[in-house]
Enzyme design. Sequence first.
Site: not given
Length: 557
Positions: A217, A268
């Site tokens: 956002d 990751e």
Amino acid sequence: MTSNPQPFPSNADPLTDPDWWRQAAVYQVYPRSFSDSNGDGLGDLQGVTAKVPYLSALGVDAVWLSPFYPSALADGGYDVDDYRDVDPRLGTLAHFDDMAAALHGAGIKLIVDIVPNHSSNRHAWFREALDSPRGSAARERYIFRDGTGPDGAQPPSDWQSVFGGSAWEQVPDGQWYLHLFAPEQPDFNWDNRAVKDEFLATLRFWSDRGVDGFRIDVAHALAKDLSEPLPSSALLAAEGDGTDGAHAFWDRNEVHDIYTEWRALFNEYTPPRTAVAEAWVHASRRGRYASPEGLGQAFNFDLLQADFDAARFRTVITDNLVQAAETGASSTWVLSNHDVVRHATRYGLPATPADSAKGQDGKAWVLAGGPEEQLDRAAGLRRARAATLLMLALPGSAYLYQGEELGLHEVAAIPDADRQDPAFFRNAGVEKGRDGCRVPLPWTPEEPSFGFGTGAPHLPQPEWFGPAAVSLQDADTDSTLNFYRRALELRGKRQGAEELAWVPSAASVLHFTRPGGWQSITNFGTAAVALPAGTVLHTSAPLEGGLLPPDTTVWLG
């Protein structure tokens, strides 16, 4: 309205493919208005879980879940009290896990909203800041400043919030804090290492819980230059077109240092977590948000801001495909979301002047709607279906907003006493705000809430929602719901190479081909046009004697 529908080929497992997002059909769930499982008037996570079969039958690849965190709802849940919990009115973390498992079990990815520019004023950090002295570590997580004038009684600058009124709010000890949005949404200080580490921990918390991606956002507002003296609003407006990355609080270059850290965390995971930026920035600046070193994708809202016009659509499509190729991202296509007037209504209203009422951050524009008495509902829906079918033929990801698959129009007639959007209240009712696109969905034609729940919904539903209910459209082969289902089935999980080729045509017609030998043709004009040879796969409205009528899209194979 279809003939010999054949799905486009799928060649990858959507739950393990690292590129699943590139051409995904993503369905936005505004949870408080989707499905209410306990009759309290608010949609909830258990309601979403119960509707996973509906989402699966619709044919979407992912769900984007708007904020579900604890919140006072000062701004529809975008005022977050706790970033690692669920609003108890919407469920629990266990309910979240059940929902995620149900979606994944149906082959649907899960994207959640992250709101990093500001917290709520009820967040533990902000309450600690109010209880702490000036200059304390607690206050340094937010943006506090002394006021101006002899006694500091005036705000630090004349900046205005997006929702109207001053962007500064005074606290009891005389200092002021910055809120680019509502006063209940204090802005974080992203120069503070503790803020950066806290959000990295939050992103890891949800990623470890099985979230596949994040919608960021106000992604362009995190980095700010608050060097004294603060510039006036007039000076900010006079400094240029916002393409140099030097605005005090919008789209600064150093915001990308934040997202480089986020990308390292996302990578990751296997597959890497995805992210898409809500960044209302100049088109020339959008690519950095979408870079592989950053968030990877950024919303383009250009179609959302375009009238139903062939030349404008072609320009938007061409420009955004060039931008996507330059960044290595895929484009994102959006016609409706929780911040804008639904496109079935926009296309049924008189055309608006280009860029009228469009503010610095873009959100001012989306609050405009137009008088209800000027709305041509039939024309609006016909054009909405045509635009949707065109959009779903484009290379890139397509974002759909709950209810558009039912052909819902904006709900304009909401009593002032029932409105919730801070934009309505901060602008003294001049702006109608965004409540009209957030009214709870109709699932059945029965009262009291058209199947949304057993109690009164948190926003009132109009009587005309009844005939648009899911159960009625499900049984109607020509309904807008079944139109979307067929389009998404044909679009498939993958569309092949992310490219298209324009076919020369009349000025009022957009005709392009996609790899695999299929074509999309849209007639934006006022007269029917001839069609080339080909098998009709899908149309947004019936063909007329083999001709493509006005305001209609056809797919040919």
